[in-house]
Design a protein around this motif. Structure first.
Motif, PDB file in Angstrom:
ATOM      1  N   UNK A 160       0.814  -1.215   0.000  1.00 35.31           N
ATOM      2  CA  UNK A 160       0.000   0.000   0.000  1.00 35.31           C
ATOM      3  C   UNK A 160       0.854   1.274   0.000  1.00 35.31           C
ATOM      4  N   UNK A 161       2.137   1.140   0.311  1.00 34.03           N
ATOM      5  CA  UNK A 161       3.014   2.317   0.407  1.00 34.03           C
ATOM      6  C   UNK A 161       2.989   3.203  -0.840  1.00 34.03           C
ATOM      7  N   UNK A 162       3.014   2.652  -2.062  1.00 38.31           N
ATOM      8  CA  UNK A 162       3.021   3.528  -3.237  1.00 38.31           C
ATOM      9  C   UNK A 162       1.768   4.408  -3.351  1.00 38.31           C
ATOM     10  N   UNK A 163       0.709   4.074  -2.624  1.00 37.84           N
ATOM     11  CA  UNK A 163      -0.525   4.865  -2.682  1.00 37.84           C
ATOM     12  C   UNK A 163      -0.549   5.978  -1.646  1.00 37.84           C
ATOM     13  N   UNK A 164       0.457   6.022  -0.765  1.00 42.01           N
ATOM     14  CA  UNK A 164       0.464   6.997   0.326  1.00 42.01           C
ATOM     15  C   UNK A 164       1.341   8.198  -0.031  1.00 42.01           C
ATOM     16  N   UNK A 165       0.782   9.381   0.172  1.00 43.84           N
ATOM     17  CA  UNK A 165       1.518  10.629   0.040  1.00 43.84           C
ATOM     18  C   UNK A 165       1.276  11.433   1.313  1.00 43.84           C
ATOM     19  N   UNK A 171      10.703  15.791   5.492  1.00 44.93           N
ATOM     20  CA  UNK A 171      10.827  16.243   4.113  1.00 44.93           C
ATOM     21  C   UNK A 171      10.328  15.200   3.133  1.00 44.93           C
ATOM     22  N   UNK A 172       9.918  14.050   3.660  1.00 43.94           N
ATOM     23  CA  UNK A 172       9.440  12.932   2.843  1.00 43.94           C
ATOM     24  C   UNK A 172       8.028  13.198   2.325  1.00 43.94           C
ATOM     25  N   UNK A 173       7.756  12.740   1.079  1.00 39.66           N
ATOM     26  CA  UNK A 173       6.414  12.904   0.518  1.00 39.66           C
ATOM     27  C   UNK A 173       5.806  11.595   0.011  1.00 39.66           C
ATOM     28  N   UNK A 174       6.587  10.766  -0.726  1.00 40.53           N
ATOM     29  CA  UNK A 174       5.978   9.555  -1.295  1.00 40.53           C
ATOM     30  C   UNK A 174       6.996   8.459  -1.588  1.00 40.53           C
ATOM     31  N   UNK A 175       6.439   7.295  -1.956  1.00 41.85           N
ATOM     32  CA  UNK A 175       7.232   6.117  -2.300  1.00 41.85           C
ATOM     33  C   UNK A 175       7.115   5.838  -3.796  1.00 41.85           C
ATOM     34  N   UNK A 178       7.843   0.353  -5.955  1.00 41.35           N
ATOM     35  CA  UNK A 178       8.386  -0.758  -5.165  1.00 41.35           C
ATOM     36  C   UNK A 178       8.299  -0.517  -3.664  1.00 41.35           C
ATOM     37  N   UNK A 179       7.752   0.631  -3.269  1.00 46.74           N
ATOM     38  CA  UNK A 179       7.662   0.947  -1.849  1.00 46.74           C
ATOM     39  C   UNK A 179       8.937   1.546  -1.294  1.00 46.74           C
ATOM     40  N   UNK A 180       9.807   2.050  -2.176  1.00 45.27           N
ATOM     41  CA  UNK A 180      11.054   2.691  -1.745  1.00 45.27           C
ATOM     42  C   UNK A 180      10.889   4.207  -1.782  1.00 45.27           C
ATOM     43  N   UNK A 181      11.696   4.916  -1.008  1.00 47.66           N
ATOM     44  CA  UNK A 181      11.652   6.379  -1.019  1.00 47.66           C
ATOM     45  C   UNK A 181      12.127   6.857  -2.381  1.00 47.66           C
ATOM     46  N   UNK A 182      11.296   7.650  -3.040  1.00 48.02           N
ATOM     47  CA  UNK A 182      11.636   8.088  -4.393  1.00 48.02           C
ATOM     48  C   UNK A 182      11.596   9.600  -4.553  1.00 48.02           C
TER      49      UNK A 182
END
Length: 198
Positions: A160-165, A171-175, A178-182
């Motif tokens: 579900x991580x790629x759907x979370x913003x 300073x993080x916003x999204x994945x 693959x669920x990695x910090x991008x």
């Protein structure tokens, strides 16, 4: 030259640093290692000194090992500047030996947004953060969102991580998919010890 402690953090730092540094055209002329929290590092520092390095990257798992490595490196005759990573973003590095720490350059996890730092000061009366505090805050927030979206297992959270913003305090916003910090704006902070402070 590289000094690291022989455990997952230090070994991984050594491997990643070496790969990136050599890809950029750098050369690691010597490597030395020790078990975690060891402070008797004279032999390791003499090994590094014999290679006459232009810089020393220190990747220990503790401030204790980092402080000992820097002190003994100078005693072994190494005059090159010291570099390190996030675990060395600790004022103990400076207070243990201010003269040796002067000029140390480290990269660290982002230390948080201005609003997070102000909230930390207001709540705890401190501007100095615990290691990776904004990342821990963001992780708990992300886990809360993931469970609210129905995730119940580690695998479901990962999926579900790629759907979370979020507008994270680190300073993080999204994945990525693959669920990695991008997030390209999620950058490490860079510090140097000058006049006894980071």
């Amino acid at each position: 030259a590289v000094f690291y402690t022989n455990e997952p953090y230090g070994s991984s730092m050594n491997a990643v640093f070496r790969e990136a540094f050599e890809a950029l055209g750098g050369q690691v002329v010597a490597t030395a290692t020790a078990e975690p929290d060891v402070i008797d590092l004279a032999t390791q520092m003499k090994t590094l000194a014999a290679s006459n390095p232009q810089a020393v990257f220190i990747a220990p798992n503790s401030v204790v090992s980092a402080t000992a490595a820097m002190k003994l490196a100078r005693e072994a005759g190494i005059k090159a500047p010291f570099f390190g990573a996030d675990i060395m973003y600790d004022n103990t590095i400076i207070s243990n030996n201010p003269a040796i720490a002067e000029g140390l350059t480290i990269s660290s996890f982002p230390t948080g947004t201005k609003a997070f730092k102000q909230a930390l000061q207001a709540e705890y009366g401190k501007s100095e953060q615990l290691y990776a505090a904004p990342q821990a805050y963001d992780i708990i927030h992300i886990l809360q969102i993931a469970t609210q979206m129905g995730a119940k297992t580690g695998e479901e959270i990962k999926n579900i991580l790629p759907k979370i913003t979020i507008d994270g305090v680190s300073g993080f916003k999204n994945f990525d998919a693959s669920g990695e910090v991008s997030d390209k704006d999620y950058k490490y902070d860079l510090f140097q010890v000058k006049d006894g402070a980071f």
